[in-house]
Design a protein around this motif. Structure first.
Motif, mmCIF file in Angstrom:
data_model
loop_
_atom_site.group_PDB
_atom_site.id
_atom_site.type_symbol
_atom_site.label_atom_id
_atom_site.label_comp_id
_atom_site.label_asym_id
_atom_site.label_seq_id
_atom_site.Cartn_x
_atom_site.Cartn_y
_atom_site.Cartn_z
ATOM 1 N N GLY A 241 47.072 36.444 37.707
ATOM 2 C CA GLY A 241 46.809 37.095 36.428
ATOM 3 C C GLY A 241 46.643 36.134 35.268
ATOM 4 N N GLU A 242 46.871 34.842 35.479
ATOM 5 C CA GLU A 242 46.715 33.861 34.400
ATOM 6 C C GLU A 242 45.237 33.719 34.020
ATOM 7 O OE1 GLU A 242 48.424 30.093 35.075
ATOM 8 O OE2 GLU A 242 50.467 30.825 35.288
ATOM 9 N N SER A 243 44.991 33.535 32.753
ATOM 10 C CA SER A 243 43.631 33.372 32.255
ATOM 11 C C SER A 243 43.147 31.945 32.516
ATOM 12 C CB SER A 243 43.568 33.684 30.766
ATOM 13 O OG SER A 243 42.258 33.520 30.266
ATOM 14 N N VAL A 244 41.856 31.816 32.861
ATOM 15 C CA VAL A 244 41.272 30.520 33.200
ATOM 16 C C VAL A 244 39.951 30.370 32.441
ATOM 17 C CG1 VAL A 244 40.400 29.047 35.046
ATOM 18 C CG2 VAL A 244 42.304 30.589 35.483
ATOM 19 N N SER A 245 39.757 29.225 31.817
ATOM 20 C CA SER A 245 38.500 28.931 31.122
ATOM 21 C C SER A 245 37.522 28.290 32.098
ATOM 22 C CB SER A 245 38.743 27.981 29.943
ATOM 23 O OG SER A 245 39.596 28.582 28.988
ATOM 24 N N TYR A 255 32.883 31.018 30.375
ATOM 25 C CA TYR A 255 33.330 32.306 30.892
ATOM 26 C C TYR A 255 34.856 32.297 30.932
ATOM 27 C CZ TYR A 255 28.530 31.961 32.644
ATOM 28 O OH TYR A 255 27.190 31.753 32.742
ATOM 29 N N THR A 256 35.409 33.481 31.067
ATOM 30 C CA THR A 256 36.861 33.624 31.189
ATOM 31 C C THR A 256 37.168 34.370 32.480
ATOM 32 O OG1 THR A 256 37.151 33.690 28.786
ATOM 33 C CG2 THR A 256 38.965 34.519 30.139
ATOM 34 N N GLY A 257 37.993 33.767 33.315
ATOM 35 C CA GLY A 257 38.385 34.390 34.570
ATOM 36 C C GLY A 257 39.890 34.527 34.662
ATOM 37 N N THR A 258 40.343 35.130 35.733
ATOM 38 C CA THR A 258 41.776 35.310 35.977
ATOM 39 C C THR A 258 42.096 34.887 37.409
ATOM 40 O OG1 THR A 258 41.403 37.627 36.586
ATOM 41 C CG2 THR A 258 42.043 37.168 34.309
ATOM 42 N N SER A 260 43.240 35.521 40.731
ATOM 43 C CA SER A 260 43.403 36.757 41.496
ATOM 44 C C SER A 260 44.284 36.571 42.728
ATOM 45 C CB SER A 260 42.037 37.301 41.934
ATOM 46 O OG SER A 260 41.336 36.344 42.718
ATOM 47 N N ILE A 277 39.780 32.480 41.693
ATOM 48 C CA ILE A 277 39.641 32.921 40.302
ATOM 49 C C ILE A 277 38.556 33.980 40.235
ATOM 50 C CG2 ILE A 277 39.146 32.173 37.948
ATOM 51 C CD1 ILE A 277 39.972 29.339 38.860
ATOM 52 N N VAL A 279 35.936 36.300 38.253
ATOM 53 C CA VAL A 279 35.175 36.177 37.008
ATOM 54 C C VAL A 279 34.017 37.165 37.047
ATOM 55 C CG1 VAL A 279 33.780 34.292 37.972
ATOM 56 C CG2 VAL A 279 33.911 34.578 35.506
#
Length: 385
Positions: A241-245, A255-258, A260, A277, A279
Motif C-alpha cells: 500500500g505504500e506510494s511509489v514515484s 506516475y504514481t503507483g502503490t 501491491s 508495484i 500503476v
C-alpha cells in the motif's frame, strides 16, 4: 731553472684564483625569497538538520496485471469473432473472441439429451405405480425439459428407495454424461473475460484450430504491474500500500503507483526480494521501461550531502573563521553520489563542494552558502545492491 720558475708561478696563480673565487662567493648576499600564500575560494553550506527520506531506486518493465493466454481445448475451424481477430483490437467483456464450428459436436450433445429424455420417460410408468408420491415432480421435469437448452438438474431424491431406483435405471449416469458434453461444447466459443485488447493473434478466420494450440494473448490495458528487485536489507522496511514515484527513462512523464505485493522468498543468486508495484495510466503500455523510487524509511535529524565530502574515516571539513577544521559524522546510507549523515550540529558551516589539497588548518576564502535549505534537505537514493 726557467721551467721550475714557470711551474711555481702557475701553482701560485691557481691557488690565488681559487681563494679569490671563494672570497667572491662568500661575499655575495643571497636574494631574499618572497613566499606567496594562495588562499583558495570555497563554497559553503549552513547545516539545517531535518527528516530525510531514504529512497530505493529500482527499475523494470511493465506487465499487465490482468492477462490471459488463449489456448484451444477443442478442435475445430475458426468460424466467427465479434471483431477482426488482430493484434491491437479491443473487445468488451462478454464479446466473442473466437467461435469454432461445432455443428457435429452439438449434434452429439443433442443425441445424448434425447437419450436422457427417453430414459426418464421409460421409468414414468414404474414411478406411477411404485412411487406415486414422486411421480408429479418427475413429470414436471419432463414437461420443462428442452432439448435446445442446457439440461436442468435432476429432481432431488428424498428417500433411499427412490434414489436406488433412479440410480439403478442409469438416469444419473446419463444426466452427467450430458453435462460433460455440454461443458465441452462451451469450449468451442471463447469470450472476453474483461474489457481489454488483443496484443497477440496467432490464428485467423477459417484456420483449423487444434486442441492445445495457442491462439493469442489478451490483456487489460488499464492496470499494470512493475516487478522490481530490492536488496533483502530493505525488504522489512517496505509495506503493501505504500506510494511509489515512477518515471520513464527520460523523466518526461511521471506516475504514481502503490506496492501491491511483496514476495516472501529471497532470490538466492542475487539476494533480492521481488516487489510488485501497481500503476494505472492511459499512456502506459505493456513492456514500457520505468524507474521507481521506493521510500524505505525516514531518518530523523539528518542531512543529505555529496558523497565526496565524507572521507574514509567518516570525517568532513567545516569552516571556522576562514580556517578549515574537521568534524566526525555518522553515515546512515550511501548511494552512488550522495550520503545521509547524522551528528552535524545545526548552524555548522560545512563545505558544499570538495576542494583539492584541502587539509586541517588551511586558510580559505568563503563565498557564501551555495545551497539553499530546501536543496540541502532533498531526498537521497539509497544504495541499490
Amino acid at each position: 731553472m726557467r721551467k721550475i720558475i714557470l711551474f711555481v708561478l702557475g701553482v701560485v696563480l691557481l691557488v690565488g684564483a681559487i681563494f679569490g673565487a671563494k672570497f667572491i662567493i662568500d661575499s655575495k648576499e643571497p636574494p631574499e625569497t618572497k613566499i606567496r600564500k594562495t588562499v583558495k575560494t570555497v563554497f559553503v553550506e549552513t547545516v539545517h538538520n531535518s527528516t530525510v527520506p531514504i529512497l530505493i531506486p529500482a527499475n523494470g518493465n511493465l506487465i499487465a496485471k490482468h492477462r490471459v493466454e488463449l489456448y484451444a481445448e477443442v478442435q475445430g475451424v475458426f468460424k466467427f469473432s465479434a471483431k477482426p481477430f488482430r493484434a491491437g483490437q479491443r473487445y468488451k467483456k462478454g464479446q466473442v473472441l473466437i467461435k469454432m464450428d461445432a455443428l457435429e459436436y452439438r449434434a452429439s450433445v443433442q443425441s445424448a439429451k434425447s437419450d436422457l429424455y427417453n430414459q426418464i420417460t421409460a421409468i414414468m410408468p414404474d414411478l406411477r405405480l411404485d412411487f406415486p408420491e414422486v411421480h408429479p415432480k418427475w413429470l414436471n421435469y419432463l414437461n420443462r425439459f428442452n432439448i435446445d437448452k442446457a439440461v436442468l438438474p435432476l429432481p432431488e431424491s428424498k428417500t433411499d428407495k427412490e434414489r436406488f431406483f433412479i440410480y439403478g435405471r442409469g438416469i444419473n449416469t446419463a444426466y452427467y454424461n450430458v453435462k460433460n458434453l455440454e461443458e465441452r461444447l462451451v469450449k468451442y466459443k471463447i469470450t472476453a473475460p474483461f474489457n481489454g485488447v488483443l496484443i497477440e493473434a496467432l490464428v485467423t478466420e477459417g484456420t483449423l484450430i487444434r486442441s492445445g494450440q495457442k491462439l493469442g494473448e489478451y490483456i487489460d490495458p488499464e492496470v499494470y504491474e512493475l516487478q522490481v528487485a530490492i536488496a533483502k536489507e530493505y525488504a522489512d522496511l517496505l509495506q503493501e500500500g505504500e506510494s511509489v514515484s515512477l518515471s520513464n527513462n527520460k523523466k518526461t512523464q511521471s506516475y504514481t503507483g502503490t506496492v501491491s505485493r511483496i514476495n516472501a522468498s529471497i532470490e538466492q543468486s542475487t539476494q533480492t526480494v521481488s516487489v510488485f508495484i501497481e500503476v494505472r495510466g492511459s499512456s502506459l503500455k505493456e513492456g514500457m521501461y520505468l524507474k521507481a523510487d521506493i521510500e524505505a524509511k525516514k531518518v530523523e535529524n539528518a542531512i543529505a550531502l555529496d558523497r565526496s565530502l565524507v572521507n574514509d574515516s567518516d570525517e568532513m571539513f567545516v569552516v571556522k573563521d576562514t580556517i578549515l577544521s574537521t568534524i566526525k559524522v555518522q553515515p546512515i546510507y550511501f548511494s552512488d553520489k550522495h550520503v545521509v549523515v547524522k551528528g552535524i550540529p545545526d548552524g555548522e558551516v560545512i563545505l558544499a563542494k570538495q576542494i583539492s589539497g584541502a587539509y586541517k588548518g588551511m586558510l580559505v576564502k568563503v563565498v557564501g552558502d551555495s545551497l539553499s535549505k530546501s536543496e540541502s534537505n532533498t531526498s537521497l537514493e539509497a544504495v541499490n545492491q
